[in-house]
Design a protein around this motif. Structure first.
Motif, PDB file in Angstrom:
ATOM      1  N   ARG B 211      -9.346  -4.463   4.905  1.00  0.00           N
ATOM      2  CA  ARG B 211      -7.998  -4.467   4.366  1.00  0.00           C
ATOM      3  C   ARG B 211      -7.153  -3.496   5.165  1.00  0.00           C
ATOM      4  NH1 ARG B 211      -5.893  -1.872  -0.229  1.00  0.00           N
ATOM      5  NH2 ARG B 211      -7.917  -0.978  -0.707  1.00  0.00           N
ATOM      6  N   ALA B 212      -5.882  -3.862   5.336  1.00  0.00           N
ATOM      7  CA  ALA B 212      -4.966  -2.968   6.049  1.00  0.00           C
ATOM      8  C   ALA B 212      -3.821  -2.600   5.130  1.00  0.00           C
ATOM      9  CB  ALA B 212      -4.441  -3.641   7.308  1.00  0.00           C
ATOM     10  N   VAL B 213      -3.470  -1.315   5.148  1.00  0.00           N
ATOM     11  CA  VAL B 213      -2.295  -0.855   4.419  1.00  0.00           C
ATOM     12  C   VAL B 213      -1.313  -0.372   5.484  1.00  0.00           C
ATOM     13  CG1 VAL B 213      -1.406   0.853   2.796  1.00  0.00           C
ATOM     14  CG2 VAL B 213      -3.645  -0.198   2.401  1.00  0.00           C
ATOM     15  N   VAL B 214      -0.141  -1.000   5.503  1.00  0.00           N
ATOM     16  CA  VAL B 214       0.838  -0.659   6.539  1.00  0.00           C
ATOM     17  C   VAL B 214       1.938   0.187   5.927  1.00  0.00           C
ATOM     18  CG1 VAL B 214       2.434  -1.560   8.265  1.00  0.00           C
ATOM     19  CG2 VAL B 214       0.311  -2.790   7.748  1.00  0.00           C
ATOM     20  N   LEU B 215       2.216   1.319   6.557  1.00  0.00           N
ATOM     21  CA  LEU B 215       3.271   2.218   6.084  1.00  0.00           C
ATOM     22  C   LEU B 215       4.483   2.117   6.999  1.00  0.00           C
ATOM     23  CD1 LEU B 215       1.488   5.582   5.183  1.00  0.00           C
ATOM     24  CD2 LEU B 215       2.015   3.649   3.709  1.00  0.00           C
ATOM     25  N   ARG B 216       5.648   2.280   6.387  1.00  0.00           N
ATOM     26  CA  ARG B 216       6.877   2.380   7.164  1.00  0.00           C
ATOM     27  C   ARG B 216       7.811   3.318   6.427  1.00  0.00           C
ATOM     28  NH1 ARG B 216      10.762  -2.626   8.929  1.00  0.00           N
ATOM     29  NH2 ARG B 216      12.080  -1.411  10.327  1.00  0.00           N
ATOM     30  N   ASP B 217       8.261   4.358   7.093  1.00  0.00           N
ATOM     31  CA  ASP B 217       9.140   5.362   6.484  1.00  0.00           C
ATOM     32  C   ASP B 217       8.607   5.857   5.146  1.00  0.00           C
ATOM     33  OD1 ASP B 217      10.863   5.200   8.589  1.00  0.00           O
ATOM     34  OD2 ASP B 217      12.023   3.581   7.675  1.00  0.00           O
ATOM     35  N   GLY B 218       7.315   6.088   5.057  1.00  0.00           N
ATOM     36  CA  GLY B 218       6.749   6.656   3.838  1.00  0.00           C
ATOM     37  C   GLY B 218       6.587   5.684   2.690  1.00  0.00           C
ATOM     38  N   CYS B 219       6.728   4.376   2.951  1.00  0.00           N
ATOM     39  CA  CYS B 219       6.524   3.370   1.900  1.00  0.00           C
ATOM     40  C   CYS B 219       5.486   2.368   2.381  1.00  0.00           C
ATOM     41  CB  CYS B 219       7.817   2.618   1.607  1.00  0.00           C
ATOM     42  SG  CYS B 219       9.137   3.693   1.036  1.00  0.00           S
ATOM     43  N   VAL B 220       4.763   1.763   1.439  1.00  0.00           N
ATOM     44  CA  VAL B 220       3.793   0.728   1.797  1.00  0.00           C
ATOM     45  C   VAL B 220       4.546  -0.588   1.965  1.00  0.00           C
ATOM     46  CG1 VAL B 220       1.799  -0.585   1.011  1.00  0.00           C
ATOM     47  CG2 VAL B 220       1.933   1.879   0.565  1.00  0.00           C
ATOM     48  N   THR B 221       4.415  -1.206   3.157  1.00  0.00           N
ATOM     49  CA  THR B 221       5.103  -2.485   3.374  1.00  0.00           C
ATOM     50  C   THR B 221       4.131  -3.657   3.424  1.00  0.00           C
ATOM     51  OG1 THR B 221       4.992  -2.156   5.753  1.00  0.00           O
ATOM     52  CG2 THR B 221       7.012  -1.445   4.652  1.00  0.00           C
ATOM     53  N   HIS B 222       2.837  -3.359   3.465  1.00  0.00           N
ATOM     54  CA  HIS B 222       1.847  -4.436   3.502  1.00  0.00           C
ATOM     55  C   HIS B 222       0.546  -3.874   2.960  1.00  0.00           C
ATOM     56  CE1 HIS B 222      -0.598  -7.783   5.238  1.00  0.00           C
ATOM     57  NE2 HIS B 222      -1.481  -6.824   5.436  1.00  0.00           N
ATOM     58  N   ASP B 223      -0.124  -4.603   2.089  1.00  0.00           N
ATOM     59  CA  ASP B 223      -1.433  -4.196   1.603  1.00  0.00           C
ATOM     60  C   ASP B 223      -2.239  -5.464   1.418  1.00  0.00           C
ATOM     61  OD1 ASP B 223      -3.680  -3.221   0.393  1.00  0.00           O
ATOM     62  OD2 ASP B 223      -2.625  -1.957  -1.061  1.00  0.00           O
ATOM     63  N   GLY B 224      -3.143  -5.721   2.337  1.00  0.00           N
ATOM     64  CA  GLY B 224      -3.912  -6.962   2.263  1.00  0.00           C
ATOM     65  C   GLY B 224      -4.735  -7.135   3.507  1.00  0.00           C
ATOM     66  N   PRO B 225      -5.064  -8.370   3.848  1.00  0.00           N
ATOM     67  CA  PRO B 225      -5.889  -8.593   5.043  1.00  0.00           C
ATOM     68  C   PRO B 225      -5.187  -8.036   6.279  1.00  0.00           C
ATOM     69  CG  PRO B 225      -5.136 -10.672   4.080  1.00  0.00           C
ATOM     70  CD  PRO B 225      -4.718  -9.603   3.161  1.00  0.00           C
ATOM     71  N   PRO B 226      -5.964  -7.539   7.250  1.00  0.00           N
ATOM     72  CA  PRO B 226      -5.350  -6.963   8.442  1.00  0.00           C
ATOM     73  C   PRO B 226      -4.447  -7.971   9.126  1.00  0.00           C
ATOM     74  CG  PRO B 226      -7.732  -7.178   8.709  1.00  0.00           C
ATOM     75  CD  PRO B 226      -7.427  -7.488   7.291  1.00  0.00           C
TER      76      PRO B 226
END
Lengths: 299, 257
Positions: B211-226
Motif C-alpha cells: 500500500r502507498a500513502v501519498v502526502l502533499r503539503d502535509g495532507c494525504v492525497t492517496h491511500d491505496g495500492p501503489p
C-alpha cells in the motif's frame, strides 16, 4: 629514579596518572559527539568556582567541582533548548565564567591573581595529600561511568536520535556525560591547569584514532597515551624545571604528530589495496562491454 | 493479516509544526500487522516528519497516535521497533567497527545489562543479513555509501523488531547495495515483519509494497495500492522538472539523420 624518594613527586605522579586515565576516558565521548571543545568551556566556568573558593576561604577544588558541575548541566540544558542561539549562550557562559573567576579572586581577602595561575596552568608539585584523596574519589567515579556505561554512552554519542528510539534514557545519559566531564576538569585542574585540560581530553583520542579502527581499541589506546604523556611530562618537568602542564600538552602533541606520520603511509597502502581490488572487480564485469557502452544513447 | 488485531501504527488526524510552519495538517496513517506501507511525496510534503512523529521524535500538536495498541505516551516497548534514520553515514567522530555500530541497536533489548550470548548472536545475524559478515571487524569509515546504509539497517535489525521504520533507505545507494537492501527487506517481510518506508520513488522495492500513502503539503492525497505509473512521475505532488532535459540525449526527430 631518585625523584621517587620525594613525597611531593610521589603525589605528583599519582595525580598525573589519574588525569592520564580520566581525561581521555571521558574525552572520547566528547570527540565522538563532535564537541571536542566542551572540556575547554567547563574549564572556563570552573575558574569562577576557584575564585569563589578563595573568597569563601574554603578548598577551591570542592567549590570548583560544584561550580563546574552546575556549568556543565547548564551547557547541556542550553544544548536541548537553545537551538539556533545556543552557541551565543554558551559563549557567554564560558567568558562569564572566566571573568567571574578573575573578579572573585581579586575580591578575596588574601587573594591575588597570582594565586589563580596555579589553577590556570597547573602546579602539580603543590598537590597535597588531601587533594590526592579528593582526586582518587572523583577519578573513581569517572572510570565507573565511562567504562561501565561504555556501550550506552557509545550509542548516544554515535547517533542521538537513534538512541532515543531504542528507548535509552538519552537525556539522563547526556547529563551524566556533562557531569563526568566537569568532574574530570577538576581532577585535571592541578595537573595541567584549567586552560589546558581540554587538550588531554581531545589529543590522546585524536592521536589514538590515527592508527585504530574500532572504538574499544581507540578507548584503550587513548588512555595508554594519556598515562604515558602525563607521567613522562611530570618527570621531564622535574628534571628540566619547566611547568608540568605545558610539558605534558607539548609531549602529547608531539606524539600525535609522530603517530600521524607513521599512520599516513599505512592508510595510503590500505587505500591502494582497496582500489586495486575494486579495479579487479570492474575489469571482470565490464571488459566485454568496455567503453562506448555507457556513452551510447539508448534507442 | 488478521483484521481482528489492532494496527501496529495508528495515527489519526495527526498535526505537527516545525517552527511556526504547519508540516502535517491532519493526516491518517495506519499500518496493519504484516503490511508493507510506503509513504511517498515530493520534497517538503511532510513524509519524513510523519515517520518521525510516529516514533515520537516530532511532537504532535493534535490527533492521536497508537503503537501496537498503546498510546505513544505510555509506549515503552521500543525493542519492537527498528528505526533506520535518514543518514548519509554511520560513522561518528571516533572510529568504530561495523559490529560496534550494529551492537548499539541491540541496546533496545539489553538496555543497561551486559550483552549475552543470544545478543551477540542476534548482532551477527543482523550483520550477515545485510551481507557484511566479512566486514564486521572493519571500520565503518572504510565503507561505501551503500554499505553505510546497510550498516544502519543491520543496526535496526539487531533488536529483532516486529516493525521496521525506514526513512529513505535507498537515497544515495549504489545499485549493488539497492539489490541487497531489497533482498533483505523481502526476507524480513517473508518472516512476518511489518514495514513503514519513506521513499522518494518506488524503485526496486515496488514489488514488495502492499500500500502507498501519498502526502502533499502535509495532507494525504492517496491511500491505496501503489501508483502503477513510472515511480515518482505518477505522484500528484511531483513537479515535472528535468534539469538535464535540454543537454542530455538529442531529440531524434528523424529529420536530420
Amino acid at each position: 629514579m631518585e625523584f621517587l624518594d620525594y613525597a611531593f613527586m610521589q603525589r605528583a605522579l599519582i595525580a598525573a596518572a589519574l588525569v592520564g586515565v580520566t581525561a581521555p576516558a571521558i574525552g572520547i565521548y566528547l570527540v565522538q559527539r563532535r564537541q571536542a571543545l566542551m572540556g575547554d568551556g567547563i574549564g572556563h566556568v570552573a575558574l569562577t568556582g576557584v575564585g569563589l573558593g578563595f573568597l569563601l576561604q574554603s578548598n577551591p577544588v570542592w567549590v570548583a567541582t560544584a561550580v563546574s558541575v552546575a556549568g556543565a548541566v547548564a551547557m547541556e540544558l542550553i544544548r536541548w533548548y537553545g537551538k539556533t542561539r545556543g552557541d551565543i549562550a554558551l559563549a557567554m557562559l564560558f567568558y562569564g565564567g572566566m571573568a567571574g573567576g578573575v573578579m572573585l579572586t581579586s575580591l578575596a581577602p588574601n587573594g591575588s591573581n597570582a594565586n589563580l595561575e596555579t589553577y590556570l596552568f597547573g602546579s602539580i608539585t603543590t598537590v597535597s595529600p588531601s587533594d590526592i584523596t579528593t582526586m582518587c574519589l572523583l577519578a573513581g567515579f569517572v572510570v565507573l561511568v565511562t567504562v561501565g556505561l561504555r556501550r550506552q554512552l557509545f550509542a548516544v554519542s554515535q547517533d542521538e536520535e537513534f538512541a532515543r528510539v531504542t528507548g535509552l534514557p538519552v537525556r539522563l545519559l547526556n547529563l551524566l556525560v556533562a557531569v563526568t566531564a566537569a568532574l574530570t576538569v577538576t581532577v585535571a585542574m592541578r595537573v595541567v591547569g584549567l586552560l589546558l585540560v581540554s587538550a588531554l581530553m581531545v589529543i590522546p583520542v585524536a592521536a589514538a584514532q590515527q592508527v585504530t579502527r574500532s572504538f574499544l581499541v581507540t578507548f584503550v589506546s587513548a588512555i595508554a597515551i594519556g598515562v604515558t604523556v602525563t607521567l613522562s611530562g611530570t618527570v621531564t618537568s622535574y628534571y628540566v624545571d619547566v611547568p608540568s602542564g605545558a610539558t605534558i600538552v607539548l609531549i602529547t602533541i608531539g606524539l600525535f604528530v609522530v603517530l600521524t606520520a607513521l599512520a599516513t603511509p599505512l592508510a595510503r597502502k590500505r587505500a591502494r589495496k582497496a582500489a586495486a581490488e575494486r579495479e579487479r572487480c570492474t575489469l571482470e564485469v565490464e571488459v566485454p562491454t568496455a567503453r562506448g557502452a555507457s556513452e551510447e544513447v539508448p534507442a | 493479516m488478521r483484521s481482528s488485531e489492532e494496527p501496529v501504527v495508528a495515527l489519526r488526524g495527526g498535526t505537527a509544526t516545525l517552527g511556526a510552519r504547519p508540516v502535517l495538517r491532519g493526516i491518517d496513517l495506519t499500518v496493519a500487522r504484516g503490511e508493507v506501507v510506503a509513504l511517498l511525496g515530493a520534497n517538503g510534503s511532510g513524509k519524513s516528519t510523519a515517520v518521525r512523529a510516529v516514533i515520537g521524535q516530532v511532537p504532535l500538536t493534535g490527533g492521536t497516535l497508537e503503537l501496537f495498541g498503546t498510546p505513544l505516551r505510555r509506549f515503552r516497548q521500543w525493542a519492537r521497533i527498528g528505526y533506520v534514520p535518514q543518514r548519509t553515514t554511520a560513522a561518528g567522530g571516533v572510529p568504530a567497527t561495523v559490529r560496534e555500530v550494529v551492537s548499539a541497536g541491540r541496546l533496545a533489548r539489553t538496555r543497561l545489562r551486559p550483552m549475552g550470548r543470544a545478543d551477540r548472536a542476534a548482532v551477527d545475524r543482523a550483520i550477515a543479513t545485510v551481507g557484511l559478515a566479512d566486514r564486521a571487524r572493519d571500520s565503518v569509515d572504510a565503507l561505501s555509501g551503500g554499505q553505510h546504509q546497510r550498516v544502519l539497517i543491520a543496526r535496526a535489525l539487531a533488536a529483532e523488531p516486529e516493525l521496521l521504520i525506514m526513512d529513505e533507505p535507498m537515497a544515495g545507494v549504489d545499485l549493488a547495495s539497492q539489490r541487497i537492501l531489497a533482498a533483505t527487506l523481502r526476507e524480513q517481510v517473508a518472516a512476518g515483519a511489518t514495514v513503514l518506508l519513506v521513499l522518494h520513488e518506488l524503485g526496486p522495492l515496488e514489488p514488495l509494497i502492499d500500500r502507498a500513502v501519498v502526502l502533499r503539503d502535509g495532507c494525504v492525497t492517496h491511500d491505496g495500492p501503489p501508483p502503477r505509473a513510472l515511480g515518482q512521475h505518477a505522484l500528484p505532488g511531483h513537479d515535472h522538472v528535468h534539469p538535464h532535459a535540454d543537454t542530455a540525449a538529442p531529440v531524434r526527430t528523424g529529420l536530420l539523420s
